[in-house]
Design a protein around this motif. Structure first.
Motif, PDB file in Angstrom:
ATOM      1  N   SER A 242       0.813  -1.222   0.000  1.00  0.00           N
ATOM      2  CA  SER A 242       0.000   0.000   0.000  1.00  0.00           C
ATOM      3  C   SER A 242       0.845   1.270   0.000  1.00  0.00           C
ATOM      4  O   SER A 242       0.307   2.374  -0.028  1.00  0.00           O
ATOM      5  CB  SER A 242      -0.927   0.010   1.222  1.00  0.00           C
ATOM      6  N   GLY A 243       2.185   1.126   0.047  1.00  0.00           N
ATOM      7  CA  GLY A 243       3.065   2.283  -0.012  1.00  0.00           C
ATOM      8  C   GLY A 243       3.521   2.821   1.326  1.00  0.00           C
ATOM      9  O   GLY A 243       4.186   3.854   1.385  1.00  0.00           O
ATOM     10  N   GLN A 244       3.193   2.132   2.415  1.00  0.00           N
ATOM     11  CA  GLN A 244       3.604   2.602   3.743  1.00  0.00           C
ATOM     12  C   GLN A 244       5.042   2.208   4.057  1.00  0.00           C
ATOM     13  O   GLN A 244       5.518   1.148   3.630  1.00  0.00           O
ATOM     14  CB  GLN A 244       2.698   2.025   4.822  1.00  0.00           C
ATOM     15  N   PRO A 245       5.743   3.029   4.864  1.00  0.00           N
ATOM     16  CA  PRO A 245       7.071   2.634   5.329  1.00  0.00           C
ATOM     17  C   PRO A 245       6.977   1.396   6.228  1.00  0.00           C
ATOM     18  O   PRO A 245       6.101   1.313   7.090  1.00  0.00           O
ATOM     19  CB  PRO A 245       7.547   3.850   6.124  1.00  0.00           C
ATOM     20  N   VAL A 246       7.876   0.466   6.011  1.00  0.00           N
ATOM     21  CA  VAL A 246       8.012  -0.720   6.871  1.00  0.00           C
ATOM     22  C   VAL A 246       9.410  -0.641   7.483  1.00  0.00           C
ATOM     23  O   VAL A 246      10.409  -0.667   6.759  1.00  0.00           O
ATOM     24  CB  VAL A 246       7.840  -2.023   6.084  1.00  0.00           C
ATOM     25  N   ILE A 247       9.483  -0.517   8.802  1.00  0.00           N
ATOM     26  CA  ILE A 247      10.766  -0.374   9.481  1.00  0.00           C
ATOM     27  C   ILE A 247      10.855  -1.419  10.582  1.00  0.00           C
ATOM     28  O   ILE A 247      10.081  -1.395  11.539  1.00  0.00           O
ATOM     29  CB  ILE A 247      10.931   1.043  10.074  1.00  0.00           C
ATOM     30  N   SER A 264      10.166 -14.172  11.311  1.00  0.00           N
ATOM     31  CA  SER A 264       8.831 -13.845  11.842  1.00  0.00           C
ATOM     32  C   SER A 264       8.477 -12.384  11.589  1.00  0.00           C
ATOM     33  O   SER A 264       7.456 -12.073  10.965  1.00  0.00           O
ATOM     34  CB  SER A 264       8.789 -14.134  13.344  1.00  0.00           C
ATOM     35  N   VAL A 265       9.318 -11.484  12.053  1.00  0.00           N
ATOM     36  CA  VAL A 265       8.988 -10.058  12.019  1.00  0.00           C
ATOM     37  C   VAL A 265       9.016  -9.503  10.598  1.00  0.00           C
ATOM     38  O   VAL A 265       8.273  -8.567  10.282  1.00  0.00           O
ATOM     39  CB  VAL A 265       9.930  -9.273  12.961  1.00  0.00           C
ATOM     40  N   GLU A 266       9.823 -10.093   9.714  1.00  0.00           N
ATOM     41  CA  GLU A 266       9.827  -9.631   8.324  1.00  0.00           C
ATOM     42  C   GLU A 266       8.489  -9.915   7.627  1.00  0.00           C
ATOM     43  O   GLU A 266       8.216  -9.376   6.553  1.00  0.00           O
ATOM     44  CB  GLU A 266      10.974 -10.271   7.545  1.00  0.00           C
ATOM     45  N   ARG A 267       7.632 -10.729   8.232  1.00  0.00           N
ATOM     46  CA  ARG A 267       6.302 -10.989   7.675  1.00  0.00           C
ATOM     47  C   ARG A 267       5.239 -10.051   8.244  1.00  0.00           C
ATOM     48  O   ARG A 267       4.044 -10.232   8.016  1.00  0.00           O
ATOM     49  CB  ARG A 267       5.908 -12.447   7.929  1.00  0.00           C
ATOM     50  N   THR A 268       5.672  -9.043   8.991  1.00  0.00           N
ATOM     51  CA  THR A 268       4.720  -8.115   9.615  1.00  0.00           C
ATOM     52  C   THR A 268       3.772  -7.499   8.597  1.00  0.00           C
ATOM     53  O   THR A 268       2.558  -7.425   8.825  1.00  0.00           O
ATOM     54  CB  THR A 268       5.479  -6.997  10.366  1.00  0.00           C
ATOM     55  N   SER A 269       4.305  -7.035   7.473  1.00  0.00           N
ATOM     56  CA  SER A 269       3.450  -6.373   6.495  1.00  0.00           C
ATOM     57  C   SER A 269       2.395  -7.333   5.946  1.00  0.00           C
ATOM     58  O   SER A 269       1.247  -6.948   5.724  1.00  0.00           O
ATOM     59  CB  SER A 269       4.292  -5.791   5.360  1.00  0.00           C
ATOM     60  N   GLU A 270       2.778  -8.582   5.744  1.00  0.00           N
ATOM     61  CA  GLU A 270       1.818  -9.605   5.317  1.00  0.00           C
ATOM     62  C   GLU A 270       0.717  -9.780   6.350  1.00  0.00           C
ATOM     63  O   GLU A 270      -0.476  -9.858   6.018  1.00  0.00           O
ATOM     64  CB  GLU A 270       2.559 -10.930   5.107  1.00  0.00           C
ATOM     65  N   VAL A 271       1.102  -9.834   7.623  1.00  0.00           N
ATOM     66  CA  VAL A 271       0.127  -9.982   8.706  1.00  0.00           C
ATOM     67  C   VAL A 271      -0.818  -8.780   8.757  1.00  0.00           C
ATOM     68  O   VAL A 271      -2.040  -8.933   8.883  1.00  0.00           O
ATOM     69  CB  VAL A 271       0.854 -10.165  10.058  1.00  0.00           C
ATOM     70  N   VAL A 272      -0.270  -7.582   8.654  1.00  0.00           N
ATOM     71  CA  VAL A 272      -1.096  -6.370   8.702  1.00  0.00           C
ATOM     72  C   VAL A 272      -2.081  -6.348   7.536  1.00  0.00           C
ATOM     73  O   VAL A 272      -3.254  -5.980   7.704  1.00  0.00           O
ATOM     74  CB  VAL A 272      -0.204  -5.113   8.707  1.00  0.00           C
ATOM     75  N   ASP A 273      -1.628  -6.749   6.355  1.00  0.00           N
ATOM     76  CA  ASP A 273      -2.538  -6.785   5.203  1.00  0.00           C
ATOM     77  C   ASP A 273      -3.662  -7.786   5.436  1.00  0.00           C
ATOM     78  O   ASP A 273      -4.827  -7.510   5.108  1.00  0.00           O
ATOM     79  CB  ASP A 273      -1.760  -7.141   3.930  1.00  0.00           C
ATOM     80  N   PHE A 284      -2.779   3.276  10.930  1.00  0.00           N
ATOM     81  CA  PHE A 284      -1.603   4.109  11.178  1.00  0.00           C
ATOM     82  C   PHE A 284      -0.744   4.327   9.942  1.00  0.00           C
ATOM     83  O   PHE A 284      -1.002   3.775   8.881  1.00  0.00           O
ATOM     84  CB  PHE A 284      -0.796   3.527  12.334  1.00  0.00           C
ATOM     85  N   GLU A 285       0.303   5.146  10.116  1.00  0.00           N
ATOM     86  CA  GLU A 285       1.086   5.653   8.996  1.00  0.00           C
ATOM     87  C   GLU A 285       2.316   4.809   8.660  1.00  0.00           C
ATOM     88  O   GLU A 285       2.987   5.063   7.656  1.00  0.00           O
ATOM     89  CB  GLU A 285       1.531   7.098   9.289  1.00  0.00           C
ATOM     90  N   ALA A 286       2.638   3.844   9.484  1.00  0.00           N
ATOM     91  CA  ALA A 286       3.810   3.002   9.260  1.00  0.00           C
ATOM     92  C   ALA A 286       3.585   1.681   9.966  1.00  0.00           C
ATOM     93  O   ALA A 286       2.642   1.532  10.755  1.00  0.00           O
ATOM     94  CB  ALA A 286       5.081   3.689   9.762  1.00  0.00           C
ATOM     95  N   ARG A 287       4.458   0.732   9.698  1.00  0.00           N
ATOM     96  CA  ARG A 287       4.355  -0.587  10.329  1.00  0.00           C
ATOM     97  C   ARG A 287       5.750  -1.172  10.516  1.00  0.00           C
ATOM     98  O   ARG A 287       6.718  -0.697   9.910  1.00  0.00           O
ATOM     99  CB  ARG A 287       3.470  -1.510   9.492  1.00  0.00           C
ATOM    100  N   GLY A 288       5.854  -2.200  11.334  1.00  0.00           N
ATOM    101  CA  GLY A 288       7.152  -2.824  11.561  1.00  0.00           C
ATOM    102  C   GLY A 288       7.232  -3.494  12.910  1.00  0.00           C
ATOM    103  O   GLY A 288       6.208  -3.800  13.544  1.00  0.00           O
ATOM    104  N   GLY A 289       8.455  -3.719  13.384  1.00  0.00           N
ATOM    105  CA  GLY A 289       8.655  -4.364  14.674  1.00  0.00           C
ATOM    106  C   GLY A 289      10.087  -4.194  15.141  1.00  0.00           C
ATOM    107  O   GLY A 289      10.986  -3.877  14.359  1.00  0.00           O
TER     108      GLY A 289
END
Length: 501
Positions: A242-247, A264-273, A284-289
């Motif tokens: 979706s174009g959000q920063p992933v950090i 595990s944590v590198e799949r955060t964006s997949e989980v959020v989607d 929110f404006e960004a995602r990550g872990g």
């Protein structure tokens, strides 16, 4: 000028002469102190009354070798009453306070209250700029015998629930007063700082041997969800679909857990989607872990936009269930926050049920199978059943029952109203209370409105009545066999064992 003044005075006198006695203008009440707490049913002295914060600008310098922290926090707020004084929640040593540019007097009161007396009167509706300067050693500052500040071998972690802000910035420390944040931290070169939101700029060399890191949160955030990790971290950046920063950030001290943590944590964006398809748009404006050194925290926490995980969550390989749990909190707990800490089930029960839904989606055990197994896991005489998830008590708000029985409650609701209505309720809940606060009673009212059913018995039984709820007649109950353990259970159990912090 004199004639104009006389004319205005005459008109005012005529107007007042025709004013009914009941509408007589009365003298304004004298300014009063702001409340030392918001009256939370579990923690009545958390937060403060008399003002509403819109923004925190937290500017710090930190010495990892000595744990010395100096800071200037600027608070933008609005007075909600005429104030003679007001409180901030803060435990570190303060050197000065200014209110709207004027030096204010201040004093300590109680365990974590900073009482501020402005030099000039503060009127209801007035904008306030409060600047607090301070210096201390956070790990040495104890409130009621403990500190939430975690010192590590290479830095520190500012992370905790329900309180952490006391040890690094002054605040109105209750989820009902959310604000946006700018966080800037000066640390020795080679040290990394990770916090919430986005990085408006890259680290800047500010002094010889020192660089400043910048973080910005543009969506309203509760104070306990603001975090800071200082130390040696590998920081990975990417962009979501979706174009959000992933950090994502990983401690250099993870050792043998490093690969499992990244897997595990590198799949955060997949989980959020995926969670966005279940709970509604990501708020929110960004995602990550952030993965911290093993045993540094001992738990995971849903810090807004960027949950933190103790490295030991990945000691037995990858663990997607803790990632699912903490990111579900971005909806349930972070965007929709508790109006009172008694309502903690709205956070933990929902995040726990998200794990069951992920298990179902991954073919590792249906929610019904997880319900049956969890129900059978605790015998009728187990003390687990004596804790009320809807009111677990201030001494143990993170009891296992809030998580496990909390998830069982949502499954019972799903069975009662059907899948279509159940998931519509979840999406409407996150939409209608987005960036706000809510109660269990409001959730029940929404569920009843959308389902057209009287659900009082269900909520009363599962959330507020001690004892194991009956699922049938005594003979039926006695004949129930203990079901097979779902494939997902081991990881869920590992996750929950640490989450009950």
């Amino acid at each position: 000028m004199r004639r104009a003044l006389v004319a205005v005075t005459t008109v005012l006198a005529v107007a007042l002469a025709g004013t009914p006695a009941s509408a007589t203008v009365r003298p304004r009440a004298a300014p009063a102190p702001g409340g030392p707490g918001v009256g939370d049913s579990y923690y009545p002295d958390y937060g403060n009354g008399g003002y509403d914060v819109s923004h925190y600008d937290v500017r710090l310098r930190y010495w990892p070798d000595t744990d010395k922290l100096t800071g200037t926090t600027t608070i933008l707020a609005r007075a909600t009453q005429d104030l003679s004084q007001f409180n901030l929640d803060f435990a570190l040593a303060v050197t000065s306070v200014r209110v709207n540019g004027w030096q204010a007097s201040f004093a300590r009161q109680g365990a974590h209250e900073l009482v501020v007396k402005p030099a000039r009167p503060v009127n209801a509706g007035q904008q306030l700029t409060v600047v607090v300067q301070y210096a201390d050693t956070p790990s040495a500052v104890k409130v009621n015998g403990f500190t939430s500040w975690v010192r590590t071998s290479d830095g520190a972690l500012a992370v905790g629930e329900p309180e952490i802000a006391w040890w690094w910035f002054p605040s109105n420390d209750h989820p009902t007063d959310k604000a946006t944040f700018d966080i800037a931290v000066l640390v020795p070169d080679g040290t990394q700082v990770v916090s919430n939101g986005v990085m408006p700029s890259q680290p800047v060399r500010e002094l010889s041997g020192w660089s400043r890191w910048y973080w910005r949160s543009t969506k309203p955030m509760a104070t306990y969800l603001a975090f800071m990790a200082i130390g040696q971290y590998e920081i990975r950046t990417d962009t979501s679909v979706s174009g959000q920063p992933v950090i994502n950030a990983y401690s250099d001290n993870l050792g043998e857990f490093a690969d499992a943590a990244r897997a595990s944590v590198e799949r955060t964006s997949e989980v959020v989607d995926w969670e966005s398809t279940v709970f509604g748009p990501y708020p929110f404006e960004a995602r990550g872990g952030v993965v911290t050194p093993p045993a540094s925290m001992g738990y995971a926490l849903e810090d807004q936009t960027r949950p933190m995980y103790d490295g030991r969550f990945f000691r037995r390989g990858s663990n997607m269930y803790v990632v699912v749990h903490e990111n579900a909190h971005q909806w349930f707990g972070d965007s929709v926050s508790v109006a009172d800490w008694r309502n903690i089930w709205l956070n933990e029960g929902f995040a726990s049920y998200a794990e069951w839904l992920w298990s179902e989606a991954q073919g590792e055990g249906t929610a019904q199978e997880l319900f049956d197994y969890t129900y059978a896991l605790y015998p009728p005489d187990d003390p687990f059943w004596q804790v009320k998830p809807g009111d677990p008590g201030a001494q143990d708000p993170f009891h296992a029952a809030v998580y496990d029985r909390g998830a069982m409650t949502l499954h019972q609701l799903r069975l009662a109203v059907g899948d279509d209505t159940f998931f519509s309720i979840l999406r409407e809940w996150t939409a209608s209370h987005r960036y706000g606060n809510a109660t269990i009673e409001q959730f029940q009212a929404l569920a009843e409105k959308m389902s057209g059913k009287d659900l009082d018995a269900l909520f009363t039984t599962w959330l507020f009545t001690p004892g194991r709820p009956n699922l049938g007649s005594p003979s039926t109950m006695a004949a129930r066999a203990i079901p097979a353990q779902p494939k997902s259970w081991q990881k869920i159990e590992e996750t929950h064992a640490a989450l009950h912090h």
